[in-house]
Design an enzyme around this catalytic site. Structure first.
Site, mmCIF file in Angstrom:
data_model
loop_
_atom_site.group_PDB
_atom_site.id
_atom_site.type_symbol
_atom_site.label_atom_id
_atom_site.label_comp_id
_atom_site.label_asym_id
_atom_site.label_seq_id
_atom_site.Cartn_x
_atom_site.Cartn_y
_atom_site.Cartn_z
ATOM 1 N N SER A 61 2.513 10.879 -10.267
ATOM 2 C CA SER A 61 1.579 11.830 -10.891
ATOM 3 C C SER A 61 0.421 12.184 -9.957
ATOM 4 O O SER A 61 -0.074 13.316 -9.993
ATOM 5 C CB SER A 61 1.059 11.291 -12.226
ATOM 6 O OG SER A 61 0.178 10.205 -12.040
ATOM 7 N N MET A 79 3.999 1.187 -3.288
ATOM 8 C CA MET A 79 3.871 -0.216 -3.710
ATOM 9 C C MET A 79 4.313 -1.252 -2.679
ATOM 10 O O MET A 79 4.511 -2.414 -3.017
ATOM 11 C CB MET A 79 4.629 -0.434 -5.024
ATOM 12 C CG MET A 79 4.084 0.361 -6.202
ATOM 13 S SD MET A 79 2.307 0.137 -6.514
ATOM 14 C CE MET A 79 2.299 -1.567 -7.047
ATOM 15 N N LEU A 127 2.047 -2.694 3.947
ATOM 16 C CA LEU A 127 2.458 -2.193 5.255
ATOM 17 C C LEU A 127 2.003 -3.134 6.366
ATOM 18 O O LEU A 127 0.911 -3.707 6.300
ATOM 19 C CB LEU A 127 1.865 -0.794 5.464
ATOM 20 C CG LEU A 127 2.386 0.226 4.436
ATOM 21 C CD1 LEU A 127 1.456 1.433 4.352
ATOM 22 C CD2 LEU A 127 3.809 0.648 4.762
ATOM 23 N N ASN A 170 -5.209 5.801 0.917
ATOM 24 C CA ASN A 170 -4.574 5.239 -0.277
ATOM 25 C C ASN A 170 -5.492 5.477 -1.466
ATOM 26 O O ASN A 170 -6.701 5.615 -1.301
ATOM 27 C CB ASN A 170 -4.378 3.727 -0.069
ATOM 28 C CG ASN A 170 -3.821 3.040 -1.310
ATOM 29 O OD1 ASN A 170 -2.865 3.528 -1.926
ATOM 30 N ND2 ASN A 170 -4.405 1.913 -1.701
ATOM 31 N N HIS A 178 -6.493 3.404 -4.809
ATOM 32 C CA HIS A 178 -6.347 2.089 -5.421
ATOM 33 C C HIS A 178 -7.033 2.100 -6.780
ATOM 34 O O HIS A 178 -8.169 2.559 -6.904
ATOM 35 C CB HIS A 178 -6.982 1.022 -4.517
ATOM 36 C CG HIS A 178 -6.913 -0.348 -5.114
ATOM 37 N ND1 HIS A 178 -5.756 -1.079 -5.116
ATOM 38 C CD2 HIS A 178 -7.832 -1.093 -5.756
ATOM 39 C CE1 HIS A 178 -5.971 -2.235 -5.741
ATOM 40 N NE2 HIS A 178 -7.230 -2.260 -6.142
ATOM 41 N N THR A 188 -6.333 0.177 6.187
ATOM 42 C CA THR A 188 -6.459 -0.731 7.330
ATOM 43 C C THR A 188 -5.497 -1.898 7.099
ATOM 44 O O THR A 188 -4.913 -2.015 6.009
ATOM 45 C CB THR A 188 -7.902 -1.269 7.455
ATOM 46 O OG1 THR A 188 -8.238 -1.937 6.236
ATOM 47 C CG2 THR A 188 -8.893 -0.152 7.719
#
Ligand code: NHR
Ligand code: GAR
Length: 220
Positions: A15, A96, A99, A113, A115, A147
């Site tokens: 979404s 999800m 990385l 990102n 969050h 990061t």
């Protein structure tokens, strides 16, 4: 000037990705800031967001993390896929998978990102449940540069909502999500426009553009 390519990574519903895609279309980012959503990539095959992206005529790809021996191998394949689109910005939208530092370094300063908490509170997963358990009265979401340290990168924008008596995690998640959908497209556009710069680990908005989004506090 070459076209600025935005690549969005998702894992599910998508979404936030859809909110960005809609904003790009409604505000004609193509002409307004020479930018386009080049691709939407999911680590989960069949993620609902992929069908939405395809309906908007956007290139999609699936890269199942379960077909790789380890995180490094998955991240290497993912980077190769992303780099095929020559991205100016990589946008994690409900992505999800944690990385690896190597991947993060490769996209340093060009990956963000969203969050679902007011960072630095509640890094990690199950944020709405944990916010309710902690009894906080304000909750929200944060857009940050990615990061190597999870959910710790420079903060670009934050959205706050009230926590109300009787809230379930789902109630709270929905209230936060409505603000995510306002904030994330605006933040991505500002970054693509070059109006956000990183200064010694702090994201600075050059024209004083708002970096705070507030939910409806009127009745509380
Ligand atoms: N990677 C790095 N290095 N740094 C960040 O800040 C990252 C990141 C990868 C994803 C999003 C993040 C969030 O907004 C994000 C930020 C997944 C997990 C997680 O534990 C944690 C944080 C975030 C995303 N994932 C499990 C894992 O083992 C899998 C959980 C699942 O599949 O449901 O990777 O919250
Ligand atoms: C959003 O609330 C986002 O902030 C959160 O998941 C939801 C994704 O929804 N992200 C994370 O929890 C990252 N770990 P969407 O797929 O509909 O955008």
């Amino acid at each position: 000037m070459p076209r600025k390519n935005i690549v969005i990574l998702i894992s599910g519903r998508g979404s936030n990705m859809e909110a960005i895609v809609r904003a790009a279309r409604e505000q004609d980012w193509d002409s307004a800031c020479n930018a386009r959503i080049a691709a939407v990539i999911s680590n989960r095959p069949g993620a609902a967001g992929l069908a939405i992206a395809a309906q908007h005529g956007i290139a999609t790809a699936e890269l199942d993390h379960r077909s790789f021996a380890d995180r490094a191998a998955f991240d290497a394949a993912l980077a190769q896929l992303i780099d095929g689109y020559e991205p100016t910005l990589v946008v994690l939208a409900g992505f999800m998978r944690v990385l690896t530092p190597g991947f993060v370094m490769h996209y340093e300063g060009r990956m963000v990102n969203i969050h679902p908490s007011l960072l630095p509170a509640f890094t990690g997963l199950h944020t709405h449940e944990r916010a309710l358990e902690a009894g906080v009265k304000l909750h929200g979401a944060t857009v940050h540069y990615v990061t190597a340290e999870l959910d710790h990168g420079p903060i670009v924008a934050q959205a706050a909502v009230p926590v109300l008596p009787g809230d379930t995690p789902d109630d709270l998640a929905a209230r936060v999500l409505a603000q995510e959908h306002r904030m994330y497209p605006a933040a991505v556009r500002r970054i693509v426009d070059g109006r956000v710069v990183l200064d010694d680990g702090v994201a600075v908005h050059r024209d004083g553009a708002p970096s705070v989004f507030l939910g409806d506090f009127a009745s509380h």
